[in-house]
Design a protein around this motif. Structure first.
Motif, PDB file in Angstrom:
ATOM      1  N   ALA A  95      -4.176   2.426   1.346  1.00 60.89           N
ATOM      2  CA  ALA A  95      -3.530   1.113   1.408  1.00 60.89           C
ATOM      3  C   ALA A  95      -2.275   1.178   2.274  1.00 60.89           C
ATOM      4  O   ALA A  95      -1.453   2.067   2.121  1.00 60.89           O
ATOM      5  CB  ALA A  95      -3.162   0.635   0.013  1.00 60.89           C
ATOM      6  N   SER A 130      -1.129  -6.792   3.532  1.00 62.49           N
ATOM      7  CA  SER A 130      -1.752  -5.522   3.171  1.00 62.49           C
ATOM      8  C   SER A 130      -2.879  -5.243   4.159  1.00 62.49           C
ATOM      9  O   SER A 130      -3.650  -6.128   4.511  1.00 62.49           O
ATOM     10  CB  SER A 130      -2.297  -5.562   1.746  1.00 62.49           C
ATOM     11  OG  SER A 130      -3.421  -6.398   1.669  1.00 62.49           O
ATOM     12  N   SER A 133      -7.089  -0.458   2.461  1.00 63.10           N
ATOM     13  CA  SER A 133      -7.711  -0.571   1.147  1.00 63.10           C
ATOM     14  C   SER A 133      -7.121  -1.719   0.331  1.00 63.10           C
ATOM     15  O   SER A 133      -5.929  -1.989   0.395  1.00 63.10           O
ATOM     16  CB  SER A 133      -7.514   0.739   0.386  1.00 63.10           C
ATOM     17  OG  SER A 133      -7.956   0.613  -0.941  1.00 63.10           O
ATOM     18  N   SER A 134      -7.946  -2.370  -0.457  1.00 64.30           N
ATOM     19  CA  SER A 134      -7.481  -3.425  -1.358  1.00 64.30           C
ATOM     20  C   SER A 134      -7.445  -2.931  -2.802  1.00 64.30           C
ATOM     21  O   SER A 134      -7.321  -3.731  -3.732  1.00 64.30           O
ATOM     22  CB  SER A 134      -8.391  -4.652  -1.255  1.00 64.30           C
ATOM     23  OG  SER A 134      -9.715  -4.300  -1.616  1.00 64.30           O
ATOM     24  N   LEU A 139      -2.274  -0.278  -3.743  1.00 67.60           N
ATOM     25  CA  LEU A 139      -1.436  -1.371  -3.236  1.00 67.60           C
ATOM     26  C   LEU A 139      -0.110  -1.449  -3.992  1.00 67.60           C
ATOM     27  O   LEU A 139       0.947  -1.633  -3.383  1.00 67.60           O
ATOM     28  CB  LEU A 139      -2.165  -2.713  -3.346  1.00 67.60           C
ATOM     29  CG  LEU A 139      -3.039  -3.100  -2.174  1.00 67.60           C
ATOM     30  CD1 LEU A 139      -3.731  -4.436  -2.446  1.00 67.60           C
ATOM     31  CD2 LEU A 139      -2.248  -3.183  -0.896  1.00 67.60           C
TER      32      LEU A 139
END
Length: 170
Positions: A95, A130, A133-134, A139
């Motif tokens: 992230a 962002s 990656s989620s 995050l």
């Protein structure tokens, strides 16, 4: 770069916020066993923020464990008129996050896990993006890392050996 760790004291009014909950299934000879993992963010709305991960057989127990873990993991963040003092990028795992200051009235322009962190911290106007990656775990960690690396004008002036009064007089 020193991160400003904060000790939990009685005068700190911390509010917890659930970011994500994950149900984990383990299949055994006797059947399926369900456990829950909860990531929780706590903050006082005045620049103190922390995150924690709790795992338990019940959702409420997982959240309670996450809150306790978050209270042990608090950092101080500079909040300047409801926004962040400058742009800051950080990454954790896959992230990547970018946090930028915004003018008054903009609001928090961020999604999901980042919004929970920024709201708990007391930031009212901010732009955030962002990338990568989620995953909410990464995050949250990347957002707190970005916020913890921020420095206000007083701190920068002190590092440069300039008097603080001289900076703020003009």
């Amino acid at each position: 770069m020193a991160i400003n760790k904060v000790k939990v004291s009685g005068d700190l009014e911390l509010k917890d916020r659930l970011v994500a909950i994950n149900r984990v299934t383990k299949v055994t000879k006797g059947g399926r066993t369900f456990t829950f993992a909860a990531i929780v963010v706590v903050g006082d709305g005045k620049g103190v923020i922390g995150y924690g991960l709790g795992k338990a057989g019940e959702v409420t127990a997982a959240i309670a464990k996450g809150v306790e873990a978050a209270k042990k993991n608090l950092v101080k963040v500079p909040v300047l008129n409801g926004t962040v003092p400058h742009e800051q990028a950080a990454h954790f795992g896959g992230a990547e996050v970018l946090v930028m200051p915004a003018s008054t009235g903009t609001g928090v322009v961020a999604g999901g896990a980042m919004r929970a962190v920024l709201d708990s911290c007391g930031i009212t106007d901010c732009l955030a993006k962002s990338k990568g990656s989620s995953n909410p775990h990464n995050l949250v960690k990347a957002t707190i890392k970005a916020l913890a690396e921020m420095r206000d004008a007083r701190e920068v002036a002190q590092c440069r050996g300039i008097s603080v009064e001289k900076v703020f007089r003009g």
